[in-house]
Design an enzyme around this catalytic site. Structure first.
Site, PDB file in Angstrom:
ATOM      1  N   LYS A  28      47.676  73.280  11.398  1.00 59.15           N
ATOM      2  CA  LYS A  28      47.344  72.352  10.312  1.00 59.15           C
ATOM      3  C   LYS A  28      46.712  71.099  10.894  1.00 59.15           C
ATOM      4  O   LYS A  28      47.167  70.584  11.908  1.00 59.15           O
ATOM      5  CB  LYS A  28      48.624  71.978   9.558  1.00 59.15           C
ATOM      6  CG  LYS A  28      48.463  70.964   8.429  1.00 59.15           C
ATOM      7  CD  LYS A  28      48.740  69.509   8.762  1.00 59.15           C
ATOM      8  CE  LYS A  28      49.763  69.167   9.758  1.00 59.15           C
ATOM      9  NZ  LYS A  28      49.819  67.685  10.048  1.00 59.15           N
ATOM     10  N   ASP A 148      55.251  69.201   5.057  1.00 60.32           N
ATOM     11  CA  ASP A 148      54.024  69.972   5.265  1.00 60.32           C
ATOM     12  C   ASP A 148      54.182  71.454   4.955  1.00 60.32           C
ATOM     13  O   ASP A 148      53.179  72.184   4.917  1.00 60.32           O
ATOM     14  CB  ASP A 148      53.554  69.844   6.721  1.00 60.32           C
ATOM     15  CG  ASP A 148      52.992  68.476   7.051  1.00 60.32           C
ATOM     16  OD1 ASP A 148      52.697  67.707   6.111  1.00 60.32           O
ATOM     17  OD2 ASP A 148      52.846  68.175   8.247  1.00 60.32           O
TER      18      ASP A 148
END
Length: 285
Positions: A28, A148
């Site tokens: 990410k 996240d």
């Protein structure tokens, strides 16, 4: 699960004891990260543009009498508590029938601004989705594991608001863009970086597409991270000399990224990085 998630629509259960599932935990990156305010609960209100690289950690799951986790790879030694690992927690929060023996090949550095643990948890969610389907409240379960994690379950470009768990789709005109990740091999915990943020709200995300938001955006955690790990500055300076059209720190650091027009530019840039730094070349999903 939302139809637009891109995840497999139909469960694919284990077929016999020999079958295994494999998932990549995509790295990410935050193409933009705007911190808006400190909340009374100690968290921070933020706006971010999530993006994902087509490479990362690798997870494999096989049927077993009970759940287990084995970790190896370049950064496997940094995870010295397998029972406290977010992969084990993700398994524990999802119904998945019989036990799973999970192997985690850890290619992404830990405490690096790449959502490595969250990406690993997201990969577990996708494996469970394929084998048994996810419960209707999967998003809430993912959010309890980490801010996240919901975005990492989807592993597609999107806007995150709140603490990062409130996701909004965005036209992704950056898919396939060559990207280079660089880390000076210095772990940097998230908490101290947020604590060092100066508290100034510099404004909201702007733009209608992923490219527009990324180009107009910034990372409000870059300055506080630099104050804690000055080596990030050397990474940014070096990357900015390689011809990319966007260079920025990801998340709370210390990983930085550069976006390029061609894979050849990216590969030349990667070859020019000091050998002591960790690098990963790929493309945005």
């Amino acid at each position: 699960m939302q139809e637009a998630s891109g995840l497999a629509p139909a469960p694919l259960p284990f077929q016999g004891r020999a079958m295994s599932l494999r998932e990549t935990a995509y790295a990410k990156i935050n193409l933009a990260l705007h911190v808006r305010r400190r909340r009374d609960d100690g968290y921070h209100e933020l706006e971010t543009l999530f993006a994902f690289v087509d490479a990362g950690d690798e997870l494999t799951a096989k049927p077993a009498p009970a759940d287990s986790l084995r970790v190896f790879g370049e950064f496997g030694g940094a995870l010295d508590d397998p029972f406290g690992n977010i992969v084990a927690k993700a398994l524990g929060t999802l119904p998945h029938g019989e036990g799973w023996a999970v192997t985690l090949e850890k290619h992404l550095p830990v405490a690096a601004g790449l959502g490595g643990g969250s990406a690993d948890a997201g990969a577990v969610f996708r494996m469970v989705e394929r084998s048994h389907g996810l419960p209707a409240d999967w998003h809430a379960r993912a959010a309890r594991l980490g801010a996240d994690v919901p975005a990492c379950v989807e592993s597609a470009a999107c806007i995150g608001r709140g603490t990062g768990t409130e996701l909004e789709p965005i036209p992704n005109d950056l898919a396939g863009t060559p990207v280079l990740l660089v880390n000076p091999r210095i772990p940097l915990a998230t908490g101290p970086v947020f604590k060092a943020w100066d508290g100034v709200d510099r404004g909201a995300l702007e733009g209608a597409t992923a490219r527009e938001v990324a180009f107009a955006g910034r990372n409000d955690l870059e300055a506080p991270a630099l104050s804690l790990v000055p080596e990030i500055g050397a990474v940014l300076v070096t990357l900015r000399q390689t011809g990319g059209w966007l260079t920025r720190m990801s998340g709370s650091g210390a990983t930085c990224f550069a976006l390029y027009d061609t894979p050849e530019q990216r590969d030349l840039a990667q070859a020019a990085m000091p050998p002591s730094w960790w690098t990963l070349g790929g493309a945005l999903r």
